[in-house]
Design an enzyme around this catalytic site. Structure first.
Site, PDB file in Angstrom:
ATOM      1  N   ASP A 139       0.631  -0.910   0.016  1.00 13.75           N
ATOM      2  CA  ASP A 139       0.057  -0.264  -0.320  1.00 13.75           C
ATOM      3  C   ASP A 139       1.104   1.318   0.399  1.00 13.75           C
ATOM      4  OD1 ASP A 139      -2.005   2.292   0.100  1.00 13.75           O
ATOM      5  OD2 ASP A 139      -3.149   1.294   1.674  1.00 13.75           O
TER       6      ASP A 139
HETATM    7  C1  BGC Z   1      -4.959   3.291   0.306  1.00 15.69           C
HETATM    8  C2  BGC Z   1      -4.967   2.354  -0.995  1.00 15.69           C
HETATM    9  C3  BGC Z   1      -4.865   3.006  -2.263  1.00 15.69           C
HETATM   10  C4  BGC Z   1      -3.256   4.036  -2.515  1.00 15.69           C
HETATM   11  C5  BGC Z   1      -3.210   4.873  -3.692  1.00 15.69           C
HETATM   12  C6  BGC Z   1      -3.710   4.624   0.042  1.00 15.69           C
HETATM   13  O1  BGC Z   1      -4.031   5.323   0.934  1.00 15.69           O
HETATM   14  O2  BGC Z   1      -5.653   3.141   1.211  1.00 15.69           O
HETATM   15  O3  BGC Z   1      -6.057   1.597  -1.636  1.00 15.69           O
HETATM   16  O4  BGC Z   1      -4.927   2.318  -3.387  1.00 15.69           O
HETATM   17  O5  BGC Z   1      -3.479   4.990  -1.197  1.00 15.69           O
HETATM   18  O6  BGC Z   1      -3.605   5.733  -3.882  1.00 15.69           O
END
Ligand code: BGC
Length: 838
Positions: free
Chosen positions: A269
């Site tokens: 993530d």
């Molecule tokens: C989120 C993810 C997301 C990523 C990219 C993170 O803050 O937890 O689900 O895909 O950001 O935007």
């Protein structure tokens, strides 16, 4: 248990997928031989990938394993540069769960929780297809979705982004959605692996969970995603049993690779990577969004021998193998299609109607027909401003979005036309009242010394604008200051206190999908204070920056609120029926702190229902809401975040153009005191950074059954405009599963949608704490008035099995097991007993 036994039984249970079967290794999750297992499995890359592996330099390999800045960004979340000299194309990675999130417009689909409410895997596939096509059309290669973390607590900020609280339903839906996405050539990423079931402390929380709970509850949908062929998996922010998910070998290798047979790549993530050697050797393949740990640090680690180069190669091979499978390495990938906005909109509308969940409908208040359809007061801010999607990375820039008020007006005019043709001749009267003010009212010029105009102050580029003066408050009152601005946030000091400081960390990024943007696109922030009567010192500094700036400073006070409520009450009194829209704006990055509606909406509902009992409350909320006002309402319709076609879908359901087709995929608790996470902070939100999944396998509706607690609305609940009866429930063995058959009859006078649900009780042969009832199957069916149909639902072996922590494997729950058929987990109508045999 020998490794071979583990593998064989895993394959037997996995069934179907040859690719997965071939990929499964002989390592059980507790064996020490992960690395050896890995080497046995990884040579599977094809000749094209092996050819590239031989050509790639170490720098090039490393450049494929972490995010970088996109020279031609389309506003997506991530970018992996390709290797031009070897014709490896770059990858663009975009969110997300409810549509493609780039800076351009896209189809804003209903939130996944609304999709899930339709209990319709085939619809999930079509939802995935829309996103798949759009992602490719909008220049993307990888979609950062679907999210399948279970709803474990009603407070979790991302409950709208996921499917619900039930492992079986989530597994069915994610599999079909991934097939849909990938059938269009976009690579799917199932997220967040694993146990990211809350936002509070998500970056650091240590989730303590036992092996059985993990397998029986959270992991089922991830395994289904792997079986469906997901190209990528995103690791979670949190720790699991003491180790960050993105460097957790048991999760990333033991479970994901060795047990599930995953062959794609794992990305972190955003900002969830915490190390270099520990992460890559545990099984993380790619760091996002940058190369803090997998950039220079990885190269140094390889050069000084602390990370063997074979790990870098393993990760690159995994990535290239997926890219090859999607035709990205030999140019066989189909050309990017054009967007099909009309097809996207049609699916968005269909899903919003299919998932619309009618929670209450006294005295057939809905659908609105006759006089009820011709004289309507629409009340509430989201009655006029469409609440399209939630906040955070799931927010999509919609193609368009109508106001529910307009949709209701046009549908009421249609009813008026019909009644005129029938000779009744009454026109449609649809009025509107705000009720609860989200964006504030102008502060009268005269309240400021030197007559400050706080509506639309323009500040020219490169200029600084300041005001210093006095705000005179006539009566002591609660004030919510609301600032709307473009560019850099103006600094506003009131009696020396800064009203809108920039919040630290990511908090600014996660502010909600509705409340943080004014209808004209300006950013919005709020601050509530009790203001004493008399003068208050004000200093405002606004900077024009490069492009100039516009800002407004507004207010909501106790007095303006009372006027708004009074107007709503007048409108409610004057109309035959009321449709009252209420909202709750959720976002990733933060949990809710109460199940009550935010602001003063509960008081608004009380006032409006007292004025007109024929009030339907429409909920644009993310998850369960407590409803102390429920008894005063005539009807309650849950629409969640309904996407760009939400207005039309809501109107169609209200006026009965379609049956409300959804059922709850999460239990709605009575209030903040009666739900699985209620009275034990160790369970939620965690104590000293650690959280115990002490409810074990009793997640969601299973907890209510186990504890004998009555919810407000049970899992699976949802009303139709007609009625159904069930009969002749039979069960017979079918392989190592069951076949459950029954009759459903539409006993009313309208066509309608029903979702009969099959639940199964514990096995007497397993000495385990099993669910009182687990969802074992369901079927969405449309029946004409009076129609009767025989339905067959298959219950698979996995649903009848429990996780054996001694053998680290599934064990079939044999013996006499109760099978129920119901309209919800709380409305079980028929029961029989099945003999489950090995
Ligand atoms: C989120 C993810 C997301 C990523 C990219 C993170 O803050 O937890 O689900 O895909 O950001 O935007």
């Amino acid at each position: 248990m020998s490794d071979t036994v583990s593998r064989r039984s895993a394959l037997r249970l996995l069934g179907g997928s040859i690719a997965v079967a071939a990929a499964a290794t002989s390592a059980g999750i507790t064996t020490p031989s992960h690395a050896a297992a890995q080497e046995r499995r990884d040579p599977g890359a094809g000749p094209r990938v092996e050819g590239l592996m031989a050509e790639l330099t170490l720098d090039e390999k490393i450049s494929l394993l972490h995010g970088a800045t996109d020279p031609e960004s389309l506003g997506q979340a991530g970018y992996i540069p390709g290797v031009d000299r070897l014709a490896i194309p770059p990858l663009r990675l975009a969110d997300g769960p409810a549509g493609v999130r780039v800076t351009r417009h896209a189809t804003a689909l209903p939130a996944p929780v609304l999709l899930a409410s339709a209990f319709d895997p085939a619809l999930a596939r079509r939802y995935g297809q829309v996103i798949g096509r759009e992602g490719r059309a909008l220049g993307q290669d990888v979609l950062l979705s679907p999210m399948v973390n279970l709803i474990r607590t009603p407070y979790a900020g991302r409950n709208f982004e996921t499917f619900g609280e039930d492992p079986l339903l989530s597994a069915d839906l994610v599999a079909q959605e991934i097939k849909g996405i990938q059938s269009e050539g976009l690579i799917a990423t199932v997220k967040h692996f694993a146990l990211n079931n809350q936002e509070k402390d998500r970056m650091t929380l240590d989730v303590r969970v036992d092996e059985r709970t993990m397998h029986e509850v959270e992991l089922r949908a991830f395994q289904a995603a792997v079986r469906a062929g997901t190209g990528a998996v995103m690791g979670a922010y949190n720790k699991v049993n003491g180790t960050f998910a993105c460097q957790n070998k048991e999760l990333l290798t033991g479970i994901l690779r060795d047990r599930f047979g995953f062959e794609g790549w794992v990305m972190s993530d955003w900002g969830a990577t915490h190390s270099t050697a520990a992460a890559i050797t545990a099984g993380l393949d790619m760091e996002m969004p940058d190369g803090t740990h997998f950039g220079k640090a990885l190269k140094t680690a390889v050069e000084n021998g602390s990370v063997a180069e074979k790990y870098v190669e393993r990760s690159v091979r995994r990535l290239l193998t997926v890219m090859d499978g999607f035709g990205l390495l030999d140019g066989s990938v189909p050309p990017r299609p054009a967007r099909d906005a009309a097809a996207g909109a049609a699916v968005a509308l269909e899903v919003a109607k299919a998932g619309a969940t009618l929670l209450r409908n006294e005295n057939r208040t809905l659908p609105l027909t006759g006089a009820a359809a011709l004289s309507i007061a629409v009340i509430g801010p989201t009655g006029s401003i469409p609440f399209v999607s939630g906040g955070g990375s799931a927010h999509v820039v919609p193609d368009r979005a109508d106001s529910p008020l307009d949709a209701i007006k046009s549908r009421a005019r249609q009813s008026a036309g019909q009644s005129a043709r029938q000779g009744a001749g009454q026109g449609a009267q649809v009025s509107y009242a705000l009720g609860e003010d989200l964006f504030g009212k102008a502060i009268p010029r005269g309240a400021f010394s030197r007559g400050l105009d706080t509506e639309g102050q323009p500040v020219a580029a490169g200029k600084t604008w300041t005001y210093e003066g006095v705000l005179t408050v006539e009566d002591a009152d609660e004030w919510t200051f609301v600032i709307h601005y473009s560019g850099t946030r103006p600094k506003v000091l009131l009696d020396g206190e800064e009203l809108f400081p920039v919040a630290p960390g990511l908090a600014e990024q996660f502010t909600g999908g509705l409340v943080s943007t004014a209808p004209d696109g300006l950013t919005v922030r709020r601050k509530t204070l009790d203001l004493a009567k008399g003068p208050h010192q004000v200093k405002i500094t606004a900077r024009g920056g490069d492009k100039g700036q516009v800002f407004r400073l507004r207010r909501v006070t106790g007095a303006t609120r009372a006027q708004d409520v009074a107007r709503a009450v007048r409108a409610a009194r004057a109309a035959h029926s009321v449709v009252l829209f209420v909202y709750e704006d959720a976002t990733e990055g933060q949990d809710r702190t109460t199940l009550a509606l935010p602001g003063h909406q509960a008081a608004l509902i009380e006032a409006v229902t007292a004025a007109n009992p024929r009030t339907t409350v429409v909920l644009n909320t993310s998850s369960a809401t407590s409803m102390p006002w429920l008894e005063r309402t005539a009807a309650v319709l849950q629409m969640y975040y309904p996407g760009q076609e939400g207005a039309a879908a809501t109107a169609a359901v209200l006026f009965g153009d379609c049956d409300p087709g959804g059922r709850l995929t999460q239990t709605f608790p009575l209030d903040d005191d009666y739900h699985p996470a209620a009275d034990d902070p160790r369970r939620y939100p965690g104590v000293k950074g650690t959280e115990q999944y002490s409810e074990g396998v009793h997640v969601g509706h299973r907890w209510y059954d186990a504890q004998g607690v009555r919810p407000l609305f049970p899992f699976g609940h949802g009303l139709s405009y007609t009625t159904f009866s069930y009969g002749d429930l039979r069960v017979r063995g079918s392989g190592r599963g069951l076949e459950v058959t029954f009759t459903v009859r539409n006993t009313g006078r309208r066509d309608g949608i029903d979702i009969p649900q099959v639940y199964v009780g514990p096995s007497p042969d397993l000495q385990l704490d099993q669910p009182v009832r687990a969802l074992a199957g369901y079927r969405r069916i449309g029946l004409r008035a009076g129609e009767e149909r025989r339905i067959a639902v298959r219950v698979d072996e996995r649903t009848l099995s429990s996780w054996d922590t001694e053998r680290h494997d599934w064990v079939l729950g044999t013996g006499r097991r109760t099978v129920w058929l119901g309209a919800s987990a709380g409305d079980l109508r028929l029961r029989t007993v099945a003999e489950v045999r090995t």
